[in-house]
Write a protein that holds these residues in place. Structure first.
Motif, PDB file in Angstrom:
ATOM      1  N   TYR A 177      13.649  24.383 -24.066  1.00 41.77           N
ATOM      2  CA  TYR A 177      14.104  23.097 -23.544  1.00 41.77           C
ATOM      3  C   TYR A 177      15.513  23.174 -22.972  1.00 41.77           C
ATOM      4  N   PHE A 178      15.730  22.398 -21.914  1.00 36.91           N
ATOM      5  CA  PHE A 178      17.081  22.070 -21.454  1.00 36.91           C
ATOM      6  C   PHE A 178      17.038  20.678 -20.845  1.00 36.91           C
ATOM      7  N   ARG A 179      18.177  20.026 -20.861  1.00 34.09           N
ATOM      8  CA  ARG A 179      18.275  18.675 -20.294  1.00 34.09           C
ATOM      9  C   ARG A 179      19.082  18.753 -19.016  1.00 34.09           C
ATOM     10  N   PHE A 180      18.462  18.318 -17.925  1.00 30.31           N
ATOM     11  CA  PHE A 180      19.114  18.308 -16.625  1.00 30.31           C
ATOM     12  C   PHE A 180      20.068  17.123 -16.576  1.00 30.31           C
ATOM     13  N   ALA A 181      21.328  17.388 -16.337  1.00 30.67           N
ATOM     14  CA  ALA A 181      22.343  16.332 -16.321  1.00 30.67           C
ATOM     15  C   ALA A 181      22.831  16.131 -14.893  1.00 30.67           C
ATOM     16  N   SER A 182      22.549  14.953 -14.358  1.00 34.19           N
ATOM     17  CA  SER A 182      23.028  14.633 -13.017  1.00 34.19           C
ATOM     18  C   SER A 182      23.278  13.136 -12.923  1.00 34.19           C
ATOM     19  N   ASP A 183      24.411  12.789 -12.357  1.00 33.15           N
ATOM     20  CA  ASP A 183      24.693  11.371 -12.127  1.00 33.15           C
ATOM     21  C   ASP A 183      24.495  11.014 -10.662  1.00 33.15           C
ATOM     22  N   LYS A 184      23.958  11.935  -9.893  1.00 34.53           N
ATOM     23  CA  LYS A 184      23.714  11.700  -8.471  1.00 34.53           C
ATOM     24  C   LYS A 184      22.470  10.850  -8.291  1.00 34.53           C
ATOM     25  N   THR A 185      22.384  10.185  -7.167  1.00 32.57           N
ATOM     26  CA  THR A 185      21.200   9.393  -6.865  1.00 32.57           C
ATOM     27  C   THR A 185      20.401  10.060  -5.765  1.00 32.57           C
ATOM     28  N   SER A 186      19.106   9.982  -5.902  1.00 34.71           N
ATOM     29  CA  SER A 186      18.169  10.430  -4.869  1.00 34.71           C
ATOM     30  C   SER A 186      18.475  11.836  -4.354  1.00 34.71           C
ATOM     31  N   GLU A 187      18.497  12.780  -5.240  1.00 30.64           N
ATOM     32  CA  GLU A 187      18.734  14.173  -4.848  1.00 30.64           C
ATOM     33  C   GLU A 187      17.456  14.983  -5.057  1.00 30.64           C
ATOM     34  N   GLN A 188      17.271  15.995  -4.233  1.00 33.29           N
ATOM     35  CA  GLN A 188      16.134  16.887  -4.372  1.00 33.29           C
ATOM     36  C   GLN A 188      16.636  18.238  -4.860  1.00 33.29           C
ATOM     37  N   TYR A 189      15.929  18.823  -5.853  1.00 37.61           N
ATOM     38  CA  TYR A 189      16.373  20.058  -6.490  1.00 37.61           C
ATOM     39  C   TYR A 189      15.233  21.073  -6.571  1.00 37.61           C
ATOM     40  N   ARG A 190      15.622  22.344  -6.673  1.00 36.46           N
ATOM     41  CA  ARG A 190      14.697  23.438  -6.945  1.00 36.46           C
ATOM     42  C   ARG A 190      15.241  24.228  -8.123  1.00 36.46           C
ATOM     43  N   LEU A 191      14.350  24.849  -8.867  1.00 37.73           N
ATOM     44  CA  LEU A 191      14.741  25.635 -10.033  1.00 37.73           C
ATOM     45  C   LEU A 191      14.440  27.108  -9.813  1.00 37.73           C
ATOM     46  N   ASP A 192      15.413  27.932 -10.163  1.00 40.25           N
ATOM     47  CA  ASP A 192      15.260  29.387 -10.146  1.00 40.25           C
ATOM     48  C   ASP A 192      15.287  29.823 -11.611  1.00 40.25           C
ATOM     49  N   VAL A 193      14.114  30.127 -12.165  1.00 44.40           N
ATOM     50  CA  VAL A 193      13.970  30.438 -13.583  1.00 44.40           C
ATOM     51  C   VAL A 193      13.773  31.936 -13.749  1.00 44.40           C
ATOM     52  N   SER A 194      14.535  32.533 -14.665  1.00 40.82           N
ATOM     53  CA  SER A 194      14.363  33.963 -14.932  1.00 40.82           C
ATOM     54  C   SER A 194      14.414  34.230 -16.435  1.00 40.82           C
ATOM     55  N   TYR A 195      13.633  35.214 -16.823  1.00 41.15           N
ATOM     56  CA  TYR A 195      13.583  35.637 -18.214  1.00 41.15           C
ATOM     57  C   TYR A 195      13.157  37.095 -18.231  1.00 41.15           C
ATOM     58  N   GLU A 196      14.006  37.925 -18.816  1.00 41.97           N
ATOM     59  CA  GLU A 196      13.793  39.372 -18.826  1.00 41.97           C
ATOM     60  C   GLU A 196      13.570  39.849 -17.394  1.00 41.97           C
ATOM     61  N   LYS A 197      12.417  40.463 -17.086  1.00 42.50           N
ATOM     62  CA  LYS A 197      12.192  40.983 -15.731  1.00 42.50           C
ATOM     63  C   LYS A 197      11.369  40.029 -14.859  1.00 42.50           C
ATOM     64  N   ASP A 198      11.141  38.834 -15.356  1.00 46.94           N
ATOM     65  CA  ASP A 198      10.318  37.856 -14.645  1.00 46.94           C
ATOM     66  C   ASP A 198      11.213  36.801 -13.985  1.00 46.94           C
ATOM     67  N   ARG A 199      10.807  36.360 -12.802  1.00 45.76           N
ATOM     68  CA  ARG A 199      11.565  35.340 -12.081  1.00 45.76           C
ATOM     69  C   ARG A 199      10.594  34.432 -11.348  1.00 45.76           C
ATOM     70  N   LEU A 200      10.869  33.126 -11.390  1.00 46.47           N
ATOM     71  CA  LEU A 200      10.055  32.154 -10.683  1.00 46.47           C
ATOM     72  C   LEU A 200      10.974  31.229  -9.896  1.00 46.47           C
ATOM     73  N   PHE A 201      10.880  31.316  -8.581  1.00 44.04           N
ATOM     74  CA  PHE A 201      11.694  30.481  -7.694  1.00 44.04           C
ATOM     75  C   PHE A 201      10.780  29.992  -6.578  1.00 44.04           C
ATOM     76  N   LEU A 202      10.131  28.864  -6.820  1.00 44.55           N
ATOM     77  CA  LEU A 202       9.141  28.326  -5.899  1.00 44.55           C
ATOM     78  C   LEU A 202       9.773  27.396  -4.869  1.00 44.55           C
ATOM     79  N   ASP A 203       9.018  27.122  -3.825  1.00 40.95           N
ATOM     80  CA  ASP A 203       9.447  26.129  -2.842  1.00 40.95           C
ATOM     81  C   ASP A 203       9.331  24.724  -3.415  1.00 40.95           C
ATOM     82  N   ASP A 204       8.471  24.557  -4.420  1.00 39.92           N
ATOM     83  CA  ASP A 204       8.316  23.253  -5.064  1.00 39.92           C
ATOM     84  C   ASP A 204       9.577  22.907  -5.842  1.00 39.92           C
ATOM     85  N   GLY A 205       9.890  21.657  -5.900  1.00 42.39           N
ATOM     86  CA  GLY A 205      11.052  21.229  -6.643  1.00 42.39           C
ATOM     87  C   GLY A 205      10.791  19.906  -7.325  1.00 42.39           C
ATOM     88  N   PHE A 206      11.836  19.193  -7.584  1.00 41.29           N
ATOM     89  CA  PHE A 206      11.699  17.863  -8.161  1.00 41.29           C
ATOM     90  C   PHE A 206      12.734  16.961  -7.524  1.00 41.29           C
TER      91      PHE A 206
END
Length: 146
Positions: free
Chosen positions: A105-134
């Motif tokens: 778990y982590f909590r995304f902290a943002s006070d911005k309004t109407s922003e689009q974000y993408r996540l680049d997640v990595s763990y050991e030798k694995d990485r996931l950086f998709l075009d999909d965001g939130f």
């Protein structure tokens, strides 16, 4: 695929051998030579990863997509995606960096309004950086997602 004259959409599935973790570009061609003249080429990125992320509001979880178990100490780099009107294209700007806890778990902290974000997640030798965001909405000081 054989040529048809029925003006219908036709699809085919082609089995690809199992691939190790990574991002790949699959290229298909209408001819065996993959020439660029008088030939139809198609390309598609494919991401192979055991990582997955899910969210509800500002609460995010990183999981192993094969076992559904949370991933502790995954690194999550947030990227803000915004349109640059000066050069007429979307650009990514590096944002916050998080580490997941024992529950993935982590909590995304943002006070911005109407922003689009993408996540680049990595763990050991694995990485996931998709075009999909939130998309983050912040009404009355509280972020929610749709």
């Amino acid at each position: 695929m054989p040529a048809t004259e029925d003006y219908q959409v036709h699809k085919a599935e082609i089995k690809i051998p199992s691939l190790p973790v990574g991002t790949y570009l699959i290229i298909a061609s209408a001819n065996e030579q993959f020439t660029t003249t008088e030939n139809m080429l198609s390309a598609q990125y494919v991401h192979v990863s055991a990582l997955a992320w899910i969210y509800n509001g500002q609460d995010f979880f990183v999981l192993n997509r094969e076992t559904d178990k949370p991933i502790q100490q995954a690194t999550v780099q947030v990227w803000k995606q915004a349109y640059n009107y000066n050069n007429s294209k979307y650009e990514l700007t590096k944002g916050e960096l998080y580490k997941t806890n024992a529950n993935g778990y982590f909590r995304f902290a943002s006070d911005k309004t109407s922003e689009q974000y993408r996540l680049d997640v990595s763990y050991e030798k694995d990485r996931l950086f998709l075009d999909d965001g939130f998309y983050n909405y912040n009404w009355r000081g509280e972020a929610t997602n749709r």
